[in-house]
Design a protein around this motif. Structure first.
Motif, PDB file in Angstrom:
ATOM      1  N   SER A   6       0.500  -1.379   0.032  1.00 16.96           N
ATOM      2  CA  SER A   6      -0.043  -0.071   0.084  1.00 16.96           C
ATOM      3  C   SER A   6       1.139   1.366  -0.048  1.00 16.96           C
ATOM      4  O   SER A   6       1.416   1.301   0.843  1.00 16.96           O
ATOM      5  N   PRO A   7       1.027   2.120  -1.630  1.00 18.89           N
ATOM      6  CA  PRO A   7       1.959   3.364  -0.992  1.00 18.89           C
ATOM      7  C   PRO A   7       1.300   4.215  -0.594  1.00 18.89           C
ATOM      8  O   PRO A   7       0.480   4.219  -0.200  1.00 18.89           O
ATOM      9  N   ILE A   8       1.877   4.810   0.542  1.00 22.31           N
ATOM     10  CA  ILE A   8       1.194   6.093   0.859  1.00 22.31           C
ATOM     11  C   ILE A   8       2.346   7.670   0.624  1.00 22.31           C
ATOM     12  O   ILE A   8       2.830   7.405   0.168  1.00 22.31           O
ATOM     13  N   PRO A   9       1.922   8.503   1.066  1.00 14.79           N
ATOM     14  CA  PRO A   9       2.308   9.438   0.155  1.00 14.79           C
ATOM     15  C   PRO A   9       3.556  10.473   0.987  1.00 14.79           C
ATOM     16  O   PRO A   9       3.425  10.111   2.169  1.00 14.79           O
ATOM     17  N   VAL A  10       4.511  11.029   0.278  1.00 15.52           N
ATOM     18  CA  VAL A  10       6.117  11.507   0.713  1.00 15.52           C
ATOM     19  C   VAL A  10       5.600  12.094   1.857  1.00 15.52           C
ATOM     20  O   VAL A  10       6.489  12.038   2.650  1.00 15.52           O
ATOM     21  N   SER A  11       4.461  12.447   2.019  1.00 18.26           N
ATOM     22  CA  SER A  11       4.567  13.247   3.615  1.00 18.26           C
ATOM     23  C   SER A  11       4.252  12.667   4.627  1.00 18.26           C
ATOM     24  O   SER A  11       5.119  13.254   6.047  1.00 18.26           O
ATOM     25  N   GLN A  12       4.197  11.811   4.130  1.00 19.83           N
ATOM     26  CA  GLN A  12       3.179  10.860   5.400  1.00 19.83           C
ATOM     27  C   GLN A  12       4.683  10.565   5.806  1.00 19.83           C
ATOM     28  O   GLN A  12       5.313  10.512   6.849  1.00 19.83           O
ATOM     29  N   ALA A  13       5.338   9.746   4.645  1.00 17.98           N
ATOM     30  CA  ALA A  13       6.066   8.553   5.171  1.00 17.98           C
ATOM     31  C   ALA A  13       7.843   9.397   5.647  1.00 17.98           C
ATOM     32  O   ALA A  13       8.368   8.699   6.423  1.00 17.98           O
ATOM     33  N   ILE A  14       7.591  11.256   5.189  1.00 14.88           N
ATOM     34  CA  ILE A  14       9.205  11.696   5.965  1.00 14.88           C
ATOM     35  C   ILE A  14       7.998  11.918   7.535  1.00 14.88           C
ATOM     36  O   ILE A  14       9.580  11.529   8.615  1.00 14.88           O
ATOM     37  N   GLN A  15       6.603  12.220   7.382  1.00 11.89           N
ATOM     38  CA  GLN A  15       6.309  11.694   8.494  1.00 11.89           C
ATOM     39  C   GLN A  15       7.061  10.890   9.820  1.00 11.89           C
ATOM     40  O   GLN A  15       7.371  10.726  11.091  1.00 11.89           O
ATOM     41  N   TYR A  16       6.857   9.850   8.916  1.00 14.15           N
ATOM     42  CA  TYR A  16       6.838   8.330   9.833  1.00 14.15           C
ATOM     43  C   TYR A  16       8.357   8.013   9.914  1.00 14.15           C
ATOM     44  O   TYR A  16       8.143   7.565  11.551  1.00 14.15           O
ATOM     45  N   VAL A  17       9.835   8.657   9.354  1.00 17.93           N
ATOM     46  CA  VAL A  17      10.744   8.336   9.213  1.00 17.93           C
ATOM     47  C   VAL A  17      11.055   9.522  11.182  1.00 17.93           C
ATOM     48  O   VAL A  17      11.709   9.176  12.053  1.00 17.93           O
ATOM     49  N   MET A  18      10.210  10.969  10.406  1.00 17.46           N
ATOM     50  CA  MET A  18      10.938  11.769  11.758  1.00 17.46           C
ATOM     51  C   MET A  18      10.731  11.075  13.354  1.00 17.46           C
ATOM     52  O   MET A  18      10.924  11.427  14.185  1.00 17.46           O
ATOM     53  N   ASP A  19       9.166  10.541  13.312  1.00 18.42           N
ATOM     54  CA  ASP A  19       8.469  10.263  14.659  1.00 18.42           C
ATOM     55  C   ASP A  19       9.691   9.160  15.280  1.00 18.42           C
ATOM     56  O   ASP A  19       9.445   9.535  16.210  1.00 18.42           O
ATOM     57  N   GLN A  20      10.492   8.820  14.262  1.00 20.57           N
ATOM     58  CA  GLN A  20      11.099   7.511  15.649  1.00 20.57           C
ATOM     59  C   GLN A  20      12.868   8.329  15.811  1.00 20.57           C
ATOM     60  O   GLN A  20      13.290   7.415  16.686  1.00 20.57           O
ATOM     61  N   ILE A  21      12.713   9.862  15.445  1.00 19.04           N
ATOM     62  CA  ILE A  21      13.952  10.536  15.655  1.00 19.04           C
ATOM     63  C   ILE A  21      14.686  10.315  17.182  1.00 19.04           C
ATOM     64  O   ILE A  21      13.636  11.103  17.545  1.00 19.04           O
ATOM     65  N   LYS A  22      15.232  10.054  17.326  1.00 17.34           N
ATOM     66  CA  LYS A  22      15.881  10.741  18.966  1.00 17.34           C
ATOM     67  C   LYS A  22      17.056  11.308  19.170  1.00 17.34           C
ATOM     68  O   LYS A  22      18.248  10.278  17.938  1.00 17.34           O
ATOM     69  N   PRO A  23      17.839  12.535  19.562  1.00 15.56           N
ATOM     70  CA  PRO A  23      18.547  13.503  19.277  1.00 15.56           C
ATOM     71  C   PRO A  23      19.719  12.745  19.805  1.00 15.56           C
ATOM     72  O   PRO A  23      19.712  11.869  21.175  1.00 15.56           O
ATOM     73  N   LEU A  24      20.028  12.720  19.473  1.00 16.33           N
ATOM     74  CA  LEU A  24      21.878  12.124  19.529  1.00 16.33           C
ATOM     75  C   LEU A  24      22.770  12.909  20.901  1.00 16.33           C
ATOM     76  O   LEU A  24      22.605  13.958  20.594  1.00 16.33           O
ATOM     77  N   PRO A  25      23.944  12.485  21.541  1.00 15.48           N
ATOM     78  CA  PRO A  25      24.264  13.581  22.630  1.00 15.48           C
ATOM     79  C   PRO A  25      25.058  14.344  22.060  1.00 15.48           C
ATOM     80  O   PRO A  25      25.924  14.774  20.668  1.00 15.48           O
ATOM     81  N   ILE A  26      25.216  15.692  23.318  1.00 14.65           N
ATOM     82  CA  ILE A  26      26.315  16.254  22.573  1.00 14.65           C
ATOM     83  C   ILE A  26      27.475  16.245  22.993  1.00 14.65           C
ATOM     84  O   ILE A  26      27.921  15.931  23.428  1.00 14.65           O
TER      85      ILE A  26
END
Lengths: 418, 418
Positions: A6-26
């Protein structure tokens, strides 16, 4: 059995990736090595800028009230009582009809409130004559007029460029908090792939995606852990990827994501226990781009087609990496352009066409960079942008307004808009 | 005595610099280190792309003439006689109503001239049924359709980016001819300058130009030989610069180029026997920017004011360095934008204002990045472009069309236009 995805829109795919991101240490880095890194603290003015009232020109520091009524017919004389170079401090105030010779950037003496430019004066033995009046503040850079002490000048999350470096130096940031960089692994898969050093063989092609993705990472300042090229072998690929996941924050593969009998990525993700976020995106090229997670790790399954691989990286992997590093502008910058050629193919999915933009008499014009199938490697080399043609149209004509994503820029955008 | 200099237009000053440039030698670099370098040989297709007729999809390779008359009511059956994965070579031609199972990118078997997409077929025990006819060439990527053998695809003088890397890899350029990099020296002058690690003192400021120019060089991939900070001392500065000229191709100084009593650069150039190309340019900031030559060496005397220093580097030093390296696009790329704020100062000289551009509903809008005197360091940190306001106007109003020079981009322009 044919798998139906099932294909999803580009903007939704980007959001799915972004929702997973945790910031790296400083981490702290020396100012001399900070260019290109992502700032993880705000830049705060540690003192006013300028830090004192200073001369904007070479000339004389005087009291403006002493110039009242000066004219060609009534020149007023000033006696020079000393000299102030940049970096030196005068110890006597300026008195009535007195002046200091002063250099650009030097501190004003007490009582002085204006600077006479050198070229406005007529020299005399112990001073000069002036033929026009001055206002208080003329040619003076006032303490704090550029920045007040304590002011936040640049936000955390900004990419450091040469101008940022100047500001950090001004305020004494000999070291600065930046993001650590992610450890990124890269594995190119495909029985058809030869190394760049190998002779061409019938049915095979040289691996261009591996070196290209390494360069795309390099453009972001990221070194990659390169696991080389592997044939389409389910067991061996699974082993290498299991090992790579131990050693990396992000694991990029090229190839193996389509629906062919040797496209093993879905099976490998399954064996690794990775959770697939999406495996079909409404875009061309790169519709089979797949992204999965395994714990905190991100797995990018980019297409084996060079243009699709390139586009998948720029649309998904790049903003993911920048966001992990704390960037608040992780997306490719975009501008509007005139389409320079017809593009009349049907558009069931949004197209990202490698293009060349340039400024013309008619404004910014973008043309497809050449041959536009997803395997066309030469168009990636010629292109400096991605022309975005949204789905749902039967074709685009020359002269239409389209969005283009600019490649190879230092800056970015805070939100995905196209 | 007040020195009167004759200002020249920016375009003329740039031309004076460009006329002096001699190309640097060529060296070979490994492909893995080539990103960002300037190509000094053309990229020539060492083979056709694709190198053979190949399948654009996963499916079956067949003879299109065998599909004639196929329809829902008259499906045609094909027998599968083998399988071709990408990278493998079939050894038996396709016969009448025969097919090979074939994967994306795999070579077509002899006699086959079309690919049936997997999803268009109905599976049977030893083959499949097809309900529609195909044309010769359907879903085939033909040998040479992307590039013919011997075709020049990318010119010498192009900056190598990830797309270029992909093309180089495709054609087996394990090593590639690139320009050597110039040895660039940098010396910051000014008695008022403190190091970034020092406490602020009255009348002094920290040296921001040194770290900034280092970062500007770093942005071009150039390391610099940093000679540190020197007080305004004619004899000592002359000695250091004489030594530096022995060790560098280009010597950049900051400060000392104005007409103050401690602005020793003109005297130093004189003592060094350097020939001044110009020492006054019709631009703000940076009108005192001075460029000189000594034999084959170039000396850039940038202003001590941070914004003027920054602008002088981007307008003169950057294209000089890129041209030395053989670039055919050495100038900052420019686009047209709407001015986002009034700028009503008089414009006797062309102004280069640090600005921020962004895409809006009204197109690209550029605003001054903040405080706009030439000493305003915070505006350099906020800016992502230089707004160009040509001389001869009494001021510019919000909404007017202006040219902007984009900063921090991989690409460039072949000619100076603004």
């Amino acid at each position: 059995m044919i798998e139906r995805r099932s294909p999803i829109p580009v903007s939704q795919a980007i959001q799915y990736v972004m929702d997973q991101i945790k910031p790296l240490p400083i981490e702290k880095t020396n100012l001399s090595k900070a260019n290109g890194r992502i700032l993880r603290e705000p830049i705060v003015a540690s003192h006013a800028v300028p830090p004192f009232n200073r001369s904007a020109y070479d000339g004389y520091a005087i009291r403006s009230k002493d110039t009242k009524g000066a004219s060609v017919h009534h020149p007023i004389s000033f006696r020079v009582i000393g000299e102030i170079g940049a970096g030196t401090v005068p110890n006597v105030p300026v008195g009535k009809h007195e002046a200091y010779r002063i250099m650009t950037g030097a501190i004003l003496p007490e009582q002085a409130d204006a600077i006479v430019m050198l070229e406005k004066t007529t020299k005399m033995i112990d001073g000069f004559k002036l033929q026009e009046p001055l206002q208080a503040g003329d040619h003076v850079s006032f303490k704090g007029e550029d920045a007040e002490r304590g002011e936040v000048l640049i936000k955390s999350g900004t990419k450091i460029h040469p101008g940022t470096i100047a500001l950090l130096a001004t305020f004494g940031y000999a070291e600065v908090d930046v993001s650590t960089k992610p450890v990124v692994g890269l594995l190119a898969t495909g029985t058809e792939l030869l190394d760049v050093t190998e002779q061409l063989q019938l049915g095979k092609i040289r691996n261009s995606n591996g070196p290209m993705v390494q360069a795309q990472l390099n453009r972001l300042g990221i070194e990659c852990h390169y696991y080389g090229v592997m044939s389409d072998n389910l067991q061996k690929c699974t082993e290498v990827m299991a090992q790579a996941l131990q050693e990396t924050d992000i694991l990029i593969t090229t190839g193996g994501v389509s629906v062919g009998d040797y496209d093993y990525l879905p099976a490998i993700y399954d064996r690794l226990g990775a959770e697939v976020l999406f495996d079909k995106v409404m875009m061309r090229p790169g519709s089979v781009t797949t992204v999965a997670t395994k714990g905190d790790k991100l797995l990018f399954g980019l297409s084996g087609n060079p243009s699709a691989c390139f586009t998948g990286f720029e649309l998904f992997t790049r903003p993911a990496i920048l966001t992990m590093m704390g960037s608040n502008e992780p997306y490719l910058p975009s501008i509007e352009a005139q389409l320079g050629e017809d593009f009349i193919k049907k558009n069931p999915f949004t197209r990202f066409i490698r293009g060349v933009w340039e400024m013309t008499e008619q404004g910014v014009v973008a043309k497809p960079a050449g041959f536009n199938k997803s395997n066309a490697v030469s168009s990636i080399a010629r292109g400096n942008c991605l022309i975005v043609l949204p789905s749902g149209s039967s074709g685009y004509e020359k002269g239409m307004r389209v969005g283009i994503l600019l490649l190879g820029m230092e800056q970015g955008e805070a939100v995905w808009r196209l």
